[in-house]
Each structure stands twice: as C-alpha cells, then as structure tokens.
Scaffold this active site. Structure first.
Site, PDB file in Angstrom:
ATOM      1  N   THR A   1       0.577  -1.171  -0.036  1.00 30.33           N
ATOM      2  CA  THR A   1      -0.135   0.344   0.262  1.00 30.33           C
ATOM      3  C   THR A   1       1.289   1.462  -0.082  1.00 30.33           C
ATOM      4  OG1 THR A   1      -1.661  -1.012   1.438  1.00 30.33           O
ATOM      5  CG2 THR A   1      -1.979   1.702   1.011  1.00 30.33           C
TER       6      THR A   1
ATOM      7  N   GLY B   1      -4.825  -4.391   7.339  1.00 34.16           N
ATOM      8  CA  GLY B   1      -5.451  -3.682   7.632  1.00 34.16           C
ATOM      9  C   GLY B   1      -6.609  -3.756   8.597  1.00 34.16           C
TER      10      GLY B   1
ATOM     11  N   VAL C   1     -12.597  -4.836   2.865  1.00 33.41           N
ATOM     12  CA  VAL C   1     -12.538  -3.284   2.662  1.00 33.41           C
ATOM     13  C   VAL C   1     -11.488  -3.445   3.452  1.00 33.41           C
ATOM     14  CG1 VAL C   1     -12.812  -0.992   2.984  1.00 33.41           C
ATOM     15  CG2 VAL C   1     -14.624  -2.001   1.367  1.00 33.41           C
ATOM     16  N   GLY C   2     -10.217  -2.238   3.398  1.00 31.77           N
ATOM     17  CA  GLY C   2      -9.445  -2.603   4.549  1.00 31.77           C
ATOM     18  C   GLY C   2      -9.742  -0.841   4.785  1.00 31.77           C
TER      19      GLY C   2
ATOM     20  N   GLY D   1      -0.495  -3.103   6.177  1.00 28.35           N
ATOM     21  CA  GLY D   1       0.046  -4.349   6.563  1.00 28.35           C
ATOM     22  C   GLY D   1      -1.495  -4.154   7.123  1.00 28.35           C
TER      23      GLY D   1
HETATM   24  N1  ASP Z   1      -3.299  -2.199   4.497  1.00 33.53           N
HETATM   25  C1  ASP Z   1      -3.501  -2.765   3.110  1.00 33.53           C
HETATM   26  C2  ASP Z   1      -5.425  -3.139   3.422  1.00 33.53           C
HETATM   27  O1  ASP Z   1      -5.163  -4.124   5.014  1.00 33.53           O
HETATM   28  C3  ASP Z   1      -2.456  -3.768   2.736  1.00 33.53           C
HETATM   29  C4  ASP Z   1      -1.343  -3.201   2.942  1.00 33.53           C
HETATM   30  O2  ASP Z   1      -0.743  -2.184   3.597  1.00 33.53           O
HETATM   31  O3  ASP Z   1      -0.503  -3.916   2.444  1.00 33.53           O
HETATM   32  O4  ASP Z   1      -5.742  -3.415   2.672  1.00 33.53           O
END
Ligand code: ASP
Length: 340
Positions: free
Chosen positions: A201, A255, A230-231, A253
């Site tokens: 992300t 979410g 949805v994150g 990370g």
């Molecule tokens: N934070 C994002 C989500 O959970 C994913 C990521 O940062 O890898 O959608």
C-alpha cells in the site's frame, strides 16, 4: 511523572503488570538509553517541503510529488500526483494497475485523500479504474459525501470521465491461478506482509512550503481477499488522517488490525496530546500488540509527519520501510519495529 513525559518504560511496565504480556514486548527497550525509551530521530532539522511515504520502492512517487512542492504547489496536488505514479505501475502488485485480485479474480481498489482543511474523500472496492486516488479526490470535491463504494463508486467515476480499464495484468492473473490451485490446501488466508517485504500500500504524507499538510493512501488490499473486503486504506481515521494543526498519519499492513484501533487517527491524536510523531507511531503499534495475541506473526506499520516537519515510523514486526523527501534529498529507511 506528567502525561507529556509518560515514558515507554512506565507504559510497558504497567501494560505488563496488567496484561502479563510476553517478554518479547520489551525487545525495543534495550535499543536506546534515551530517557523516553523511544527511537531517536537523528535526521537534520527539516526544511519544508517534506514527503513521507510507505515502502522504499515509492521513491519515484515521491519524486513526482516533490516536483509539485518545489514549485510552491499545494500538498494536496503533490500527493495525488505522487500516488498516481504507483497506481499506474504494473510491477507493483499491491496498488492500482497490476494489483493482485480478490479470490474471484477481481481487482478491487481502496483509496482515500485528505487535505489541510479536513476535507476528505474515499473509494472502496472500486473496480476498473486505474487511479482510485483521483476518484477519491473527486468524491471529496464534487459530492457532499466522504465515501463511495463498489458499483456506485464505479458509476460515479465513469460519469466523471474516468476510463474503464482491465486492471488485471497477465502476471497478477497467473499469481491468482496459482493461488487457486494451492487454495484447497490452505486452512486460512495468508495475511499481507508475511513473507514479503519490498512494497505494498502507498500511504503518502506531505508538508508543503506554505506549512500545510495533506495525505493520500491507495491499495489493492489483501491479495486474494473475499470479494467485497475493504481494508483500512479508504477509511478516514484508519488508513489515513490529517490534522493540519498537529500532523498527519498513514498506515500499511493488515488493515483489519488498523481499523480496530482507528490507527491513523490514534497516531494523530497522540501528537495532539504532545507526543512526537515517533512516539505516536510507537504507542499506536503497542496498542495493537496489546490487543492481538498473535501480533508477532503479523505486520502493521505507521508513518507520521508533524506540523513542524518531524517524522515518525514504526511497525509491529521487522521489514517496514519508507521513502522520505526532506531537505531536498530522496532517501529510504527501514522503520524500527516492536518485535526486534
Ligand atoms: N493495509 C492494506 C489493507 O489491509 C494492505 C497493505 O498495506 O498491505 O488493505
């Protein structure tokens, strides 16, 4: 000890007493002899503009954003421009075009944006549009809403003149096919970040030459997620928050963990209460660790940018990196982590 001088040692000791946390929680305490027990920011004093972005490979995004800021442009314009670079990159499998799909083979994108006035916009589970960050900005500027999701977000984007495109690259499609083959053997979905460390992300924070903050966040989310998941990234306060009086924060990370503590708002609120950006990130990560028994297997990283140009970066486990533009220089760094 006053609240403003609340030390990490005090925090950890009381947490341990109350919650009987495992010994590894104390790992970072031994890294520094500073009275506050927080990581020390050893960078030279900052001159504006400043850009702070999740993940080392996002230097090209920072370069595009820096070009806007060096001309005296607005932080909001800079972050949109920067994030679009990563969204259009087919090699980045976690953002925009080339993002890994959900388990039904659909690339669904989440994005949010927030400006110095506290205006914000976001899109969730948006398909077929390469630049969800620009759709989020359009939601912010052209509607009375903050968030549009799914088919409604797509209909709005098309009406606004965005092009409908196939975002599933041959590489992402083959990864999905491989995953489908392996799926029957797995007991549960593998969370993002386990076993990968190079990019994810994009969350970008910027302080412009006028002293104003803005932030943006864009992702294709957890690879092979359930359709409709949805994150944190499009949720204002979770994946992104900007408070132009004190600072801004963003996350990457898992979410689900960030949403549960309203992470970016939490980081910003810690800054409002007198913590440095670094302290604020560390306290938010510690909050997650206290609530999540298997935290050592998971990843969340926070970035924070203070109104005065100070920065913070901290993650649950090792491997979270960031790209920084500061004092006219582009650099990359690995954040300190809760679990050493
Ligand atoms: N934070 C994002 C989500 O959970 C994913 C990521 O940062 O890898 O959608």
């Amino acid at each position: 000890m006053s609240n403003n001088h609340f030390s990490r040692r005090t925090f950890l000791q009381s947490s341990l007493a109350a919650l009987a946390l495992p010994h590894t929680v104390l790992a970072n305490e031994h890294k520094t002899n500073q009275p506050e027990y927080f990581e020390t920011n050893t960078l030279a004093p900052a001159t504006k503009p400043i850009i702070l972005t999740t993940w080392e490979p996002n230097v090209p995004a920072n370069k595009a954003a820096a070009a806007v800021l060096e001309r005296g442009g607005r932080a909001l314009d800079a972050i949109e421009k920067g994030v679009r670079v990563t969204e259009a990159d087919p090699k980045d499998t976690s953002v925009g075009y080339g993002g890994l799909p959900d388990r039904d083979g659909k690339v669904t994108l989440d994005a949010s944006i927030m400006d110095e006035f506290g205006n914000c916009g976001s899109v969730a589970a948006l398909e077929h549009i390469m630049h969800p960050i620009s759709v989020a900005r359009r939601v912010m500027e052209k509607t009375q809403h903050v968030m549009l999701a799914g088919d409604g977000a797509l209909a709005f984007a098309l009406k606004e003149g965005f092009k409908r495109e196939n975002l599933l690259t041959p590489y992402a499609k083959s990864e999905w096919k491989n995953w489908l083959k392996e799926e029957s053997k797995k007991k549960k979905l593998e969370p993002p970040h386990i076993g990968k460390s190079n990019h994810d992300t994009i969350g970008m924070l910027a302080l412009d030459t006028h002293g104003n903050l803005s932030g943006a966040c864009s992702t294709s989310g957890w690879a092979f997620k359930l359709h409709g998941r949805v994150g944190d990234s499009p949720i204002i306060g979770a994946g992104l928050y900007v408070d132009n009086e004190v600072g801004a924060a963003t996350s990457s990370g898992l979410g689900e963990l960030v949403i549960k503590v309203v992470g970016s708002f939490l980081v910003t609120e810690f800054m409002r209460n007198g913590k440095t950006p670094q302290q604020a990130c560390e306290l938010a990560v510690e909050r997650i660790a206290r609530k999540q028994p298997d935290y050592k297997e998971l990843q969340v990283g926070f970035l924070a940018l203070g109104k005065n140009g100070d920065i913070g970066a901290f993650s649950l486990t090792k491997g979270f990196s960031y790209a920084l533009y500061r004092n006219g220089e582009h650099t990359t760094h690995e954040a300190a982590s809760f679990v050493a």
